[in-house]
Design a protein around this motif. Structure first.
Motif, PDB file in Angstrom:
ATOM      1  N   GLU A 108       0.824  -1.202   0.000  1.00 48.16           N
ATOM      2  CA  GLU A 108       0.000   0.000   0.000  1.00 48.16           C
ATOM      3  C   GLU A 108       0.864   1.260   0.000  1.00 48.16           C
ATOM      4  O   GLU A 108       1.935   1.276   0.599  1.00 48.16           O
ATOM      5  CB  GLU A 108      -0.886   0.021   1.253  1.00 48.16           C
ATOM      6  CG  GLU A 108      -1.918  -1.077   1.310  1.00 48.16           C
ATOM      7  CD  GLU A 108      -3.138  -0.778   0.446  1.00 48.16           C
ATOM      8  OE1 GLU A 108      -3.254   0.376  -0.030  1.00 48.16           O
ATOM      9  OE2 GLU A 108      -3.960  -1.687   0.244  1.00 48.16           O
ATOM     10  N   ILE A 109       0.383   2.280  -0.688  1.00 45.04           N
ATOM     11  CA  ILE A 109       1.048   3.570  -0.557  1.00 45.04           C
ATOM     12  C   ILE A 109       0.090   4.539   0.113  1.00 45.04           C
ATOM     13  O   ILE A 109      -1.137   4.370   0.053  1.00 45.04           O
ATOM     14  CB  ILE A 109       1.518   4.142  -1.919  1.00 45.04           C
ATOM     15  CG1 ILE A 109       0.343   4.293  -2.897  1.00 45.04           C
ATOM     16  CG2 ILE A 109       2.615   3.273  -2.511  1.00 45.04           C
ATOM     17  CD1 ILE A 109       0.725   5.058  -4.158  1.00 45.04           C
ATOM     18  N   THR A 110       0.652   5.524   0.749  1.00 45.18           N
ATOM     19  CA  THR A 110      -0.135   6.568   1.399  1.00 45.18           C
ATOM     20  C   THR A 110      -0.976   7.301   0.357  1.00 45.18           C
ATOM     21  O   THR A 110      -0.500   7.547  -0.746  1.00 45.18           O
ATOM     22  CB  THR A 110       0.824   7.579   2.060  1.00 45.18           C
ATOM     23  OG1 THR A 110       1.715   6.846   2.897  1.00 45.18           O
ATOM     24  CG2 THR A 110       0.080   8.611   2.881  1.00 45.18           C
ATOM     25  N   SER A 111      -2.210   7.643   0.701  1.00 42.72           N
ATOM     26  CA  SER A 111      -3.053   8.399  -0.220  1.00 42.72           C
ATOM     27  C   SER A 111      -2.516   9.823  -0.364  1.00 42.72           C
ATOM     28  O   SER A 111      -2.094  10.437   0.610  1.00 42.72           O
ATOM     29  CB  SER A 111      -4.485   8.429   0.313  1.00 42.72           C
ATOM     30  OG  SER A 111      -5.194   9.485  -0.312  1.00 42.72           O
ATOM     31  N   MET A 112      -2.547  10.334  -1.589  1.00 43.06           N
ATOM     32  CA  MET A 112      -2.016  11.691  -1.789  1.00 43.06           C
ATOM     33  C   MET A 112      -2.880  12.737  -1.098  1.00 43.06           C
ATOM     34  O   MET A 112      -2.410  13.840  -0.823  1.00 43.06           O
ATOM     35  CB  MET A 112      -1.841  12.028  -3.283  1.00 43.06           C
ATOM     36  CG  MET A 112      -3.079  12.022  -4.140  1.00 43.06           C
ATOM     37  SD  MET A 112      -2.791  12.962  -5.686  1.00 43.06           S
ATOM     38  CE  MET A 112      -1.743  11.846  -6.588  1.00 43.06           C
ATOM     39  N   ASP A 113      -4.145  12.405  -0.801  1.00 45.49           N
ATOM     40  CA  ASP A 113      -5.019  13.368  -0.136  1.00 45.49           C
ATOM     41  C   ASP A 113      -4.729  13.436   1.360  1.00 45.49           C
ATOM     42  O   ASP A 113      -4.992  14.429   2.018  1.00 45.49           O
ATOM     43  CB  ASP A 113      -6.472  12.964  -0.366  1.00 45.49           C
ATOM     44  CG  ASP A 113      -6.710  12.657  -1.843  1.00 45.49           C
ATOM     45  OD1 ASP A 113      -6.464  13.555  -2.668  1.00 45.49           O
ATOM     46  OD2 ASP A 113      -7.081  11.504  -2.154  1.00 45.49           O
ATOM     47  N   VAL A 114      -4.177  12.339   1.887  1.00 43.18           N
ATOM     48  CA  VAL A 114      -3.852  12.292   3.314  1.00 43.18           C
ATOM     49  C   VAL A 114      -2.522  12.986   3.593  1.00 43.18           C
ATOM     50  O   VAL A 114      -2.402  13.830   4.473  1.00 43.18           O
ATOM     51  CB  VAL A 114      -3.790  10.827   3.803  1.00 43.18           C
ATOM     52  CG1 VAL A 114      -3.267  10.751   5.236  1.00 43.18           C
ATOM     53  CG2 VAL A 114      -5.162  10.170   3.675  1.00 43.18           C
ATOM     54  N   ASP A 115      -1.513  12.641   2.821  1.00 42.34           N
ATOM     55  CA  ASP A 115      -0.173  13.188   3.058  1.00 42.34           C
ATOM     56  C   ASP A 115       0.586  13.163   1.734  1.00 42.34           C
ATOM     57  O   ASP A 115       1.172  12.155   1.348  1.00 42.34           O
ATOM     58  CB  ASP A 115       0.552  12.342   4.117  1.00 42.34           C
ATOM     59  CG  ASP A 115       1.922  12.891   4.481  1.00 42.34           C
ATOM     60  OD1 ASP A 115       2.476  13.720   3.707  1.00 42.34           O
ATOM     61  OD2 ASP A 115       2.452  12.487   5.521  1.00 42.34           O
ATOM     62  N   PHE A 116       0.573  14.294   1.030  1.00 40.59           N
ATOM     63  CA  PHE A 116       1.141  14.347  -0.319  1.00 40.59           C
ATOM     64  C   PHE A 116       2.639  14.039  -0.321  1.00 40.59           C
ATOM     65  O   PHE A 116       3.131  13.311  -1.185  1.00 40.59           O
ATOM     66  CB  PHE A 116       0.881  15.718  -0.953  1.00 40.59           C
ATOM     67  CG  PHE A 116       1.160  15.760  -2.422  1.00 40.59           C
ATOM     68  CD1 PHE A 116       0.235  15.257  -3.337  1.00 40.59           C
ATOM     69  CD2 PHE A 116       2.348  16.281  -2.913  1.00 40.59           C
ATOM     70  CE1 PHE A 116       0.487  15.281  -4.703  1.00 40.59           C
ATOM     71  CE2 PHE A 116       2.612  16.306  -4.276  1.00 40.59           C
ATOM     72  CZ  PHE A 116       1.675  15.811  -5.177  1.00 40.59           C
ATOM     73  N   ALA A 117       3.351  14.575   0.671  1.00 41.08           N
ATOM     74  CA  ALA A 117       4.802  14.366   0.733  1.00 41.08           C
ATOM     75  C   ALA A 117       5.123  12.886   0.915  1.00 41.08           C
ATOM     76  O   ALA A 117       6.034  12.343   0.283  1.00 41.08           O
ATOM     77  CB  ALA A 117       5.410  15.190   1.860  1.00 41.08           C
ATOM     78  N   GLN A 118       4.346  12.223   1.783  1.00 38.14           N
ATOM     79  CA  GLN A 118       4.578  10.798   2.021  1.00 38.14           C
ATOM     80  C   GLN A 118       4.183   9.979   0.795  1.00 38.14           C
ATOM     81  O   GLN A 118       4.853   9.016   0.433  1.00 38.14           O
ATOM     82  CB  GLN A 118       3.795  10.332   3.265  1.00 38.14           C
ATOM     83  CG  GLN A 118       4.135   8.916   3.705  1.00 38.14           C
ATOM     84  CD  GLN A 118       5.613   8.737   4.016  1.00 38.14           C
ATOM     85  OE1 GLN A 118       6.207   9.536   4.724  1.00 38.14           O
ATOM     86  NE2 GLN A 118       6.229   7.697   3.457  1.00 38.14           N
ATOM     87  N   TRP A 119       3.074  10.401   0.142  1.00 35.63           N
ATOM     88  CA  TRP A 119       2.672   9.740  -1.108  1.00 35.63           C
ATOM     89  C   TRP A 119       3.814   9.784  -2.119  1.00 35.63           C
ATOM     90  O   TRP A 119       4.159   8.778  -2.737  1.00 35.63           O
ATOM     91  CB  TRP A 119       1.419  10.441  -1.680  1.00 35.63           C
ATOM     92  CG  TRP A 119       1.105  10.031  -3.094  1.00 35.63           C
ATOM     93  CD1 TRP A 119       0.415   8.935  -3.498  1.00 35.63           C
ATOM     94  CD2 TRP A 119       1.522  10.701  -4.301  1.00 35.63           C
ATOM     95  NE1 TRP A 119       0.356   8.872  -4.866  1.00 35.63           N
ATOM     96  CE2 TRP A 119       1.037   9.948  -5.384  1.00 35.63           C
ATOM     97  CE3 TRP A 119       2.249  11.869  -4.557  1.00 35.63           C
ATOM     98  CZ2 TRP A 119       1.242  10.317  -6.711  1.00 35.63           C
ATOM     99  CZ3 TRP A 119       2.475  12.234  -5.876  1.00 35.63           C
ATOM    100  CH2 TRP A 119       1.966  11.465  -6.938  1.00 35.63           C
ATOM    101  N   TYR A 120       4.448  10.965  -2.242  1.00 34.71           N
ATOM    102  CA  TYR A 120       5.555  11.130  -3.191  1.00 34.71           C
ATOM    103  C   TYR A 120       6.700  10.174  -2.856  1.00 34.71           C
ATOM    104  O   TYR A 120       7.216   9.462  -3.718  1.00 34.71           O
ATOM    105  CB  TYR A 120       6.042  12.584  -3.165  1.00 34.71           C
ATOM    106  CG  TYR A 120       7.190  12.846  -4.116  1.00 34.71           C
ATOM    107  CD1 TYR A 120       6.954  13.105  -5.462  1.00 34.71           C
ATOM    108  CD2 TYR A 120       8.508  12.830  -3.662  1.00 34.71           C
ATOM    109  CE1 TYR A 120       7.999  13.338  -6.343  1.00 34.71           C
ATOM    110  CE2 TYR A 120       9.569  13.057  -4.539  1.00 34.71           C
ATOM    111  CZ  TYR A 120       9.311  13.314  -5.873  1.00 34.71           C
ATOM    112  OH  TYR A 120      10.352  13.533  -6.738  1.00 34.71           O
ATOM    113  N   THR A 121       7.061  10.173  -1.569  1.00 32.04           N
ATOM    114  CA  THR A 121       8.159   9.302  -1.130  1.00 32.04           C
ATOM    115  C   THR A 121       7.822   7.837  -1.390  1.00 32.04           C
ATOM    116  O   THR A 121       8.666   7.054  -1.825  1.00 32.04           O
ATOM    117  CB  THR A 121       8.419   9.525   0.374  1.00 32.04           C
ATOM    118  OG1 THR A 121       8.614  10.926   0.578  1.00 32.04           O
ATOM    119  CG2 THR A 121       9.640   8.776   0.850  1.00 32.04           C
ATOM    120  N   ASP A 122       6.575   7.452  -1.109  1.00 32.78           N
ATOM    121  CA  ASP A 122       6.146   6.072  -1.361  1.00 32.78           C
ATOM    122  C   ASP A 122       6.265   5.723  -2.845  1.00 32.78           C
ATOM    123  O   ASP A 122       6.751   4.652  -3.207  1.00 32.78           O
ATOM    124  CB  ASP A 122       4.694   5.869  -0.914  1.00 32.78           C
ATOM    125  CG  ASP A 122       4.558   5.823   0.607  1.00 32.78           C
ATOM    126  OD1 ASP A 122       5.605   5.861   1.294  1.00 32.78           O
ATOM    127  OD2 ASP A 122       3.423   5.763   1.100  1.00 32.78           O
TER     128      ASP A 122
END
Lengths: 478, 478
Positions: free
Chosen positions: A10-24
């Motif tokens: 799973e990757i972090t949702s971009m709506d929840v945490d965009f920076a973490q989504w990017y890193t994922d």
């Protein structure tokens, strides 16, 4: 397909945490890995193949427009870097210094190039003598180093890959023409290949390149409403020529300074690609620069004839697209997710039933749509679909940018718009540095550019209320 | 043509002073320029275009053989470099150290990569877990730095460009297979494209790569009888895997060390190209890697119709060759010399008389021969001639190598042959380091390789008279 989930990282949702989504995404799509070298990244095969495609497209355009590739040294002696005052002031705080070679201490420190203006200038002073030697149109593909404190893969790294064009011209007009031409080349690569719409304009005095007369820029808007500078083209005027003595004898036998430009794009473009097209299933790569455009996933591949047919299709489709096949013993569900994560534009599914019916299934990465296609129509349909996906990605990105571009005539409006729907704020500016600084301090937004296509959205500066000089696009930026 | 001479910048004859001839050629053929960066070179457009062609040919072969390109950091933390003992001992004396970033002193020094084994190893330890992850076949195109005291363009420079392959395999045999395969790839690029014949073999223990189990090499002979190592391929065994913990779980669930290889070729190849094919008129570039294969020189170009015809031919011939045209107002004689100096394989002359007679003149760079060719046969003749030139260059280089390869069974013979006709000396060796060192001290010749194709030219070691173990090729080398 009920148990697909357990295969999916799973990757972090971009709506929840965009920076973490990017890193994922950069990690799970196998674009980069980290190493023990702080702030640097390992560009993995999938990431590097995208960069190679961007490079090949741009390199062809650079050559078509009459430029030649060269390679200059990695190191710059400290005294050489100091020759142009504004330039050294801009770069000194962020260069890496070599002080020892083997076990010896050097008599003069060498900096690792943060950009190569001074080396090109020294070279140009050697090889340019007459108007017959002009223009000199050189480009270099290389790595550069800037000592950044906070780093993120592709967006800001200690070391990055880029091309840097450096040219010399007989007149200011010729240099100006070149500055515009190369900005257009960058804009066309971004829009036609990366499907990233760009805003073209000029940087303010505050934001221009250290040592330039002026800087042209293309700016793009990411999914989170932050802007990213996707390329810059600088008119260097005669400042470097004066500092380095790059002079030529004109047709009248008189000595003249050359007029220079420099321009560059970097591996940041891959960061832009991720943040413009990516979604909660991972990366989305536009077909024209996708290393693999179609990934074949055999279904029930243990059944007789399936793998043979899949390989046959691979060989057949090679003529019209860059095709891969995953015949590993992993579950199809795992494969679907893997190639969606990597952003492959089209997935081709072929199983026993499909073969019986003389068809295959094509699944689009951009829309998720699945279509059944007769095998004899496959080649034509793939070519069409890849083009449709390319156009759809650009269209969606244009809509995103439009929906995140607002106008403000007062600072209240400016702050409210920026908070409610982050993106570009179009606002008039008086041209005063104090207002530019105030806006940055107050809102976090910087001037992205003074767009070539000017509008007059108000008569007064959004900040001081003084007379409006020009329209500026403002945004928080990477 | 009596006054052509005054346009020619003379170069030193290679028979008078080979080193000066080399320096003259690299400068006058516009391959390199110098800068204020000691020991580094500027690779100019003509030199870089040759490198691009070598790179493209080799890159295609690297990809065809299943390898993927990646990009790893420029800097290596000192502690990481020290992990493999033999490796650090080999490289520590010749690395450049970064000690400061901006105005801050670093807590740990970073070396500028002299080669990237340790970075690849750290990465491999991260990404390899199971036998399913093997083999990992990576390659990188990059710049590296070695702190050399004495430098010469292309042959030995502080910084050079290269590719470095780094692979991991499940077994020693697989790694061995890879080591051989990549040496063959290098040999084919040298012979088929650069027209440089190579001798294939294994380095002695003394000459192998720091940290390797063994090193395979290709060696070529230059015009002056000195050898040049044109490429190396190393079987790294499990030494690095043990130091870096690169282990995988095999099919039986047991942990195993991976077996590794690394291999590289560099911009030195351009040095080899110059010294194998060049002559007293300058550079000679084999057609398959020549950036420009045919240079059109219009004769009496002010006369009506000449330039039009020249451009028409340029456009027509583009289909079959890489064609350039020099329509500048310089004298034809100047142009002839300029493109001979640059080593362009074919010159096409077209003047009013030629047009009248429906023909053009083709001049070969390799033999100096001139032939008149009917315009309607031009395309076919150019294709043929380029192939003839390519084959002729390889043939001549093979003859040169054969004529400079001698056998010695005693040290007296060894020294006499080396002095009278410098080149490869084939001589038997007992396998003892003392003899290898003695030969080097006594004659200046080093062991170039233990050739794969062994002969038994004597029963005793050329040096100590002890039992001969194997044939070695010896030579003075670059």
């Amino acid at each position: 397909m009920g148990n697909v989930k357990k295969f999916v990282e799973e990757i972090t949702s971009m709506d929840v945490d965009f920076a973490q989504w990017y890193t994922d995404v950069v990690k799970k799509a196998d674009l980069v890995d980290y190493s023990s070298v702080r702030g640097s990244m390992i560009i993995r095969p999938h990431g590097y193949a995208i960069w190679e495609n961007v490079r090949d497209v741009l390199d062809a355009k650079i050559k078509e427009t009459g430029h030649e590739n060269v390679y200059l040294p990695l190191f710059i002696p400290e005294s050489l870097l100091q020759k142009e005052k504004d330039h050294i002031e801009g770069f000194a705080p962020e260069v890496a210094w070599v002080t020892h070679g083997g076990s010896e201490e050097l008599t003069e420190r060498l900096c690792v190039r943060p950009t190569s203006e001074v080396l090109f200038c020294e070279h140009y002073a050697n090889i340019i003598h007459s108007y017959r030697d002009l223009p000199k149109l050189y480009n270099q593909w290389s790595n550069v180093v800037r000592w950044e404190k906070t780093t993120r893969p592709f967006l800001r790294t200690l070391e990055f890959l880029w091309q840097e064009g450096h040219t010399c011209h007989a007149t200011d007009e010729d240099a100006h023409e070149e500055t515009k031409k190369m900005l257009e080349v960058y804009a066309s690569v971004c829009e036609e290949y990366l499907a990233i719409p760009v805003l073209k304009g000029q940087k303010t005095e505050k934001e221009k390149f250290a040592g330039a007369k002026f800087t042209y820029t293309i700016e793009s808007l990411m999914h989170d409403g932050k802007a990213l500078q996707t390329g810059t083209s600088h008119h260097l005027g005669t400042g470097f020529a004066e500092a380095f003595g790059i002079q030529y004898t004109d047709r009248n036998g008189e000595l003249q300074n050359v007029h220079q430009t420099s321009w560059g794009i970097t591996t940041r473009l891959i960061g832009a690609l991720i943040m413009v097209h990516g979604d909660n299933r991972g990366l989305v790569v536009p077909p024209r620069i996708a290393p693999t455009q179609v990934m074949i996933v055999p279904i029930a591949q243990h059944k007789p004839g399936v793998l043979d047919k899949a390989y046959e299709l691979r060989d057949q489709l090679k003529k019209v697209a860059r095709v891969g096949i995953d015949a590993s013993d992993k579950m199809p569900g795992w494969k679907f997710n893997e190639y969606e994560m990597k952003g492959i534009p089209l997935r081709l599914e072929i199983g026993p039933k499909d073969i019986e019916n003389g068809q295959a299934v094509l699944a689009r990465r951009d829309t998720g749509e699945k279509v059944q296609v007769r095998l004899d129509e496959l080649e034509a349909r793939i070519v069409e679909l890849l083009e449709e996906i390319q156009q759809n990605l650009l269209k969606k990105a244009r809509e995103l940018q439009a929906s995140k571009t607002r106008t403000a005539v007062t600072m209240e409006q400016f702050k409210k718009e920026l908070e409610q729907n982050p993106g570009f704020i179009k606002a008039m500016w008086c041209g005063d540095l104090a207002c530019e600084n105030f806006i940055k301090d107050e809102t976090g937004a910087t001037s992205r550019c003074i767009p070539f296509e000017q509008e007059r959205v108000a008569d007064t500066c959004v900040c001081c209320g003084g007379e409006a000089k020009e329209l500026v696009y403002w945004a928080k930026a990477y």
